[in-house]
Scaffold this motif. Structure first.
Motif, PDB file in Angstrom:
ATOM      1  N   ALA A  38     -19.842   2.428  25.919  1.00 20.61           N
ATOM      2  CA  ALA A  38     -18.500   2.300  26.502  1.00 20.61           C
ATOM      3  C   ALA A  38     -17.831   1.007  26.039  1.00 20.61           C
ATOM      4  O   ALA A  38     -16.627   0.988  25.734  1.00 20.61           O
ATOM      5  CB  ALA A  38     -18.589   2.339  28.027  1.00 20.61           C
ATOM      6  N   PHE A  39     -18.606  -0.075  25.945  1.00 19.52           N
ATOM      7  CA  PHE A  39     -18.049  -1.353  25.510  1.00 19.52           C
ATOM      8  C   PHE A  39     -17.626  -1.294  24.045  1.00 19.52           C
ATOM      9  O   PHE A  39     -16.539  -1.774  23.672  1.00 19.52           O
ATOM     10  CB  PHE A  39     -19.082  -2.466  25.720  1.00 19.52           C
ATOM     11  CG  PHE A  39     -18.613  -3.820  25.288  1.00 19.52           C
ATOM     12  CD1 PHE A  39     -17.681  -4.520  26.037  1.00 19.52           C
ATOM     13  CD2 PHE A  39     -19.107  -4.389  24.123  1.00 19.52           C
ATOM     14  CE1 PHE A  39     -17.231  -5.770  25.618  1.00 19.52           C
ATOM     15  CE2 PHE A  39     -18.675  -5.638  23.710  1.00 19.52           C
ATOM     16  CZ  PHE A  39     -17.728  -6.329  24.466  1.00 19.52           C
ATOM     17  N   PHE A  45     -10.530   0.129  20.417  1.00 23.85           N
ATOM     18  CA  PHE A  45      -9.120   0.257  20.781  1.00 23.85           C
ATOM     19  C   PHE A  45      -8.425  -1.100  20.878  1.00 23.85           C
ATOM     20  O   PHE A  45      -7.252  -1.166  21.246  1.00 23.85           O
ATOM     21  CB  PHE A  45      -8.983   1.020  22.106  1.00 23.85           C
ATOM     22  CG  PHE A  45      -9.231   2.483  21.957  1.00 23.85           C
ATOM     23  CD1 PHE A  45      -8.184   3.353  21.693  1.00 23.85           C
ATOM     24  CD2 PHE A  45     -10.508   3.002  22.052  1.00 23.85           C
ATOM     25  CE1 PHE A  45      -8.405   4.706  21.534  1.00 23.85           C
ATOM     26  CE2 PHE A  45     -10.749   4.354  21.894  1.00 23.85           C
ATOM     27  CZ  PHE A  45      -9.688   5.210  21.632  1.00 23.85           C
ATOM     28  N   LEU A  46      -9.137  -2.167  20.532  1.00 16.32           N
ATOM     29  CA  LEU A  46      -8.532  -3.491  20.554  1.00 16.32           C
ATOM     30  C   LEU A  46      -7.341  -3.600  19.593  1.00 16.32           C
ATOM     31  O   LEU A  46      -6.321  -4.212  19.945  1.00 16.32           O
ATOM     32  CB  LEU A  46      -9.586  -4.539  20.221  1.00 16.32           C
ATOM     33  CG  LEU A  46      -9.156  -6.011  20.321  1.00 16.32           C
ATOM     34  CD1 LEU A  46      -8.670  -6.338  21.723  1.00 16.32           C
ATOM     35  CD2 LEU A  46     -10.312  -6.931  19.929  1.00 16.32           C
ATOM     36  N   THR A  95     -15.780   5.505  11.323  1.00 17.40           N
ATOM     37  CA  THR A  95     -16.193   4.478  12.272  1.00 17.40           C
ATOM     38  C   THR A  95     -14.977   3.903  13.000  1.00 17.40           C
ATOM     39  O   THR A  95     -13.829   4.126  12.594  1.00 17.40           O
ATOM     40  CB  THR A  95     -16.917   3.336  11.544  1.00 17.40           C
ATOM     41  OG1 THR A  95     -15.989   2.713  10.634  1.00 17.40           O
ATOM     42  CG2 THR A  95     -18.120   3.864  10.775  1.00 17.40           C
ATOM     43  N   GLY A  96     -15.249   3.144  14.049  1.00 14.66           N
ATOM     44  CA  GLY A  96     -14.178   2.485  14.765  1.00 14.66           C
ATOM     45  C   GLY A  96     -13.426   1.512  13.880  1.00 14.66           C
ATOM     46  O   GLY A  96     -12.214   1.336  14.025  1.00 14.66           O
ATOM     47  N   LEU A  97     -14.131   0.888  12.946  1.00 14.57           N
ATOM     48  CA  LEU A  97     -13.493  -0.050  12.024  1.00 14.57           C
ATOM     49  C   LEU A  97     -12.503   0.672  11.114  1.00 14.57           C
ATOM     50  O   LEU A  97     -11.398   0.178  10.851  1.00 14.57           O
ATOM     51  CB  LEU A  97     -14.557  -0.758  11.188  1.00 14.57           C
ATOM     52  CG  LEU A  97     -14.071  -1.868  10.250  1.00 14.57           C
ATOM     53  CD1 LEU A  97     -13.429  -2.996  11.055  1.00 14.57           C
ATOM     54  CD2 LEU A  97     -15.229  -2.396   9.410  1.00 14.57           C
ATOM     55  N   LEU A  98     -12.882   1.850  10.645  1.00 10.70           N
ATOM     56  CA  LEU A  98     -12.001   2.636   9.785  1.00 10.70           C
ATOM     57  C   LEU A  98     -10.742   3.064  10.538  1.00 10.70           C
ATOM     58  O   LEU A  98      -9.641   3.079   9.974  1.00 10.70           O
ATOM     59  CB  LEU A  98     -12.746   3.871   9.267  1.00 10.70           C
ATOM     60  CG  LEU A  98     -11.952   4.826   8.370  1.00 10.70           C
ATOM     61  CD1 LEU A  98     -11.573   4.137   7.065  1.00 10.70           C
ATOM     62  CD2 LEU A  98     -12.751   6.098   8.096  1.00 10.70           C
ATOM     63  N   LEU A 103      -4.870   2.707  14.432  1.00  6.29           N
ATOM     64  CA  LEU A 103      -4.689   2.343  15.833  1.00  6.29           C
ATOM     65  C   LEU A 103      -3.774   1.128  15.969  1.00  6.29           C
ATOM     66  O   LEU A 103      -2.997   1.028  16.927  1.00  6.29           O
ATOM     67  CB  LEU A 103      -6.044   2.069  16.489  1.00  6.29           C
ATOM     68  CG  LEU A 103      -6.875   3.294  16.845  1.00  6.29           C
ATOM     69  CD1 LEU A 103      -8.267   2.887  17.321  1.00  6.29           C
ATOM     70  CD2 LEU A 103      -6.181   4.141  17.910  1.00  6.29           C
ATOM     71  N   LEU A 104      -3.850   0.203  15.011  1.00  2.20           N
ATOM     72  CA  LEU A 104      -2.941  -0.944  15.012  1.00  2.20           C
ATOM     73  C   LEU A 104      -1.496  -0.478  14.801  1.00  2.20           C
ATOM     74  O   LEU A 104      -0.575  -0.939  15.502  1.00  2.20           O
ATOM     75  CB  LEU A 104      -3.345  -1.916  13.911  1.00  2.20           C
ATOM     76  CG  LEU A 104      -2.497  -3.182  13.775  1.00  2.20           C
ATOM     77  CD1 LEU A 104      -2.652  -4.068  15.014  1.00  2.20           C
ATOM     78  CD2 LEU A 104      -2.893  -3.962  12.519  1.00  2.20           C
ATOM     79  N   ILE A 105      -1.297   0.437  13.861  1.00  2.00           N
ATOM     80  CA  ILE A 105       0.041   1.000  13.631  1.00  2.00           C
ATOM     81  C   ILE A 105       0.542   1.703  14.880  1.00  2.00           C
ATOM     82  O   ILE A 105       1.701   1.539  15.294  1.00  2.00           O
ATOM     83  CB  ILE A 105      -0.001   1.979  12.439  1.00  2.00           C
ATOM     84  CG1 ILE A 105      -0.355   1.242  11.151  1.00  2.00           C
ATOM     85  CG2 ILE A 105       1.330   2.713  12.292  1.00  2.00           C
ATOM     86  CD1 ILE A 105      -0.587   2.152   9.959  1.00  2.00           C
TER      87      ILE A 105
END
Length: 256
Positions: A38-39, A45-46, A95-98, A103-105
């Motif tokens: 969860a963390f 989503f940061l 991945t979350g990094l990809l 998500l930033l946009i």
């Protein structure tokens, strides 16, 4: 009777269908396929939060230069672009990094659109009715988000079931297996919103055949990725409709 209030609420309701729906589907994908905690999922989503954090203070100054309508339209366009890129990138290896860049946009889009859309919707309402107008604006957003989660959630669960069944039936070793085997795996994926995926490969029944276990988990991971992509496309459609509704806002009006 107030055009900015009418079209602003319409745009806000429609775009809420897609905004909150994608935020429902994506964490499930990351938790099940990438097996993030969860963390760790929250950290993914940061970039969205950072985008909204930096865009929101920029919106008023940009509004003075180009008008609130264009800022709202820009924001919704960025939201649509972010969701579209997410839908393209989603795969078992994503991945979350990809996913951080889209998500930033998306976050910048939320920052530009959300605050200014509320300002536009309420800007021409007279002060005695401001409370009623604000309550209506909030209610329509909540209705949109609730319906969006329901529609996109239903889409996700339906696709998980259908695509998981198709993927499992394509595995040669399972073609001769009892139908209850495939049915059980499909039901586990649907009832858990895909969260059973990390545990299926370690099922004691598959311990004697690790190659088959790997095939099953790979097939189900791909099915979940395709289902999440389908949910993302539905979210994208809603945001595009919201973008179209924002174009009906009077051009000469700016946020106050």
């Amino acid at each position: 009777a107030i055009p900015t209030f009418r079209y602003g609420n319409l745009a806000g309701t429609i775009v809420s269908l897609g905004e909150f729906g994608i935020l429902f589907a994506l964490p499930l994908f990351l938790a099940a396929v990438q097996q993030y905690s969860a963390f760790e999922t929250g950290l993914c989503f940061l970039p969205l939060a950072l985008g909204a954090f930096f865009a929101a203070p920029m919106a008023p100054a940009l509004t003075k230069r180009v008008g609130a309508r264009r800022v709202v339209t820009l924001g919704m366009g960025l939201e649509a672009l972010g969701i579209a890129i997410i839908a393209v990138l989603i795969s078992p290896s994503a991945t979350g990094l990809l996913l951080g860049v889209p998500l930033l946009i998306y976050g910048f889009g939320v920052g530009f659109a959300t605050a200014q859309l509320a300002n536009v919707s309420l800007g021409d309402v007279d002060i005695p009715r401001a409370g009623i107008a604000s309550g209506t604006n909030s209610t329509t957003r909540q209705i949109g988000s609730a319906l969006g989660i329901a529609i996109i959630g239903t889409t996700l669960f339906t696709l998980i079931g259908e695509l998981s069944r198709s993927a499992l039936q394509a595995i040669p070793e399972l073609k001769a297996a009892p139908a209850s085997v495939v049915d059980g795996l499909v039901e586990a994926m649907k009832s858990s919103a895909g969260q059973a995926l990390p545990f299926i490969g370690s099922d004691p029944a598959l311990a004697s055949n690790p190659a088959l276990a790997a095939k099953i988990t790979d097939a189900l991971a791909q099915a979940f990725a395709d289902a999440a992509r389908g949910a993302g496309i539905v979210a994208l459609v809603f945001v595009l409709f919201g973008l179209a509704a924002s174009l009906a806002l009077p051009k000469e009006k700016t946020a106050r």
